[in-house]
Design a protein around this motif. Structure first.
Motif: not given
Length: 197
Positions: A95-97, A149-158
């Motif tokens: 999780p890079y910034v 930014h890293d906190f904006e990433l939402e992981p996929l279920e895939d």
């Protein structure tokens, strides 16, 4: 055997690459996927070249024989060693910034992505491609590029899997010199194949 002629280009621009894709199916054998690529003479070097697969939710377990357990790129693998490793798609992410390419593994002989029941996708090297690079996570390259930014990433279920002929080095152009010539993917023609089980 199924063969397709493919080009990589934007609509009003001449193709960057022309490829022949061959899918070979045989009874009781893995599927072999082969790509013979011709890259345009005036094309700049490529960041990566390969196949992308999207597996449904639950394909989390990763086993591979290649350079690990940390990320390993052609120019960034001194902390890695060649061995067999196990991880998960969730843990195979740094999780890079500022989100960016991360956690690929170079010089792999095989990789397997499976669910809890042991079903999944296994890719192995072939006689004309003795190794390959792979990356596996819950993010696409496009998501990492577009997110600030890293906190904006939402992981996929895939689970997103990249199997690459080569992945260019990472370099340090963000805070230093451009990527050195020897780590660039600038070949004008190549053959890449994997077996899929």
């Amino acid at each position: 055997v199924i063969t397709a002629s493919v080009s990589l280009a934007a609509a009003p621009v001449k193709p960057v690459a022309r490829m022949t894709l061959t899918y070979t199916f045989a009874k009781n054998c893995p599927v072999r996927v082969r790509c013979c690529a011709d890259i345009a003479e005036d094309a700049v070097w490529l960041p990566r070249f390969g196949f992308k697969f999207v597996l449904p939710e639950g394909f989390e377990d990763i086993s591979y024989f290649g350079y690990g357990p940390y990320e390993s790129y052609e120019d960034k693998r001194l902390a890695s060693r060649l061995s067999t490793f196990k991880t998960t798609a969730t843990k195979n992410f740094e999780p890079y910034v500022r989100p960016q390419e991360n956690m690929a593994h170079t010089d792999n002989r095989w990789v397997e992505i499976a669910n809890n029941a042991g079903f999944g996708l296994m890719a192995t090297n072939t006689a004309n491609s003795n190794s390959f690079s792979f990356n596996c996570s819950h993010f696409t390259a496009e998501m990492l590029t577009k997110t600030e930014h890293d906190f904006e990433l939402e992981p996929l279920e895939d689970t997103v899997v990249y199997l690459d002929y080569r992945h260019a080095g990472i370099g340090s152009n963000s805070c230093g010199p451009q990527l050195a010539e020897q780590w660039r993917l600038k070949e004008k023609e190549f053959n890449f194949s994997v077996r899929l089980i």
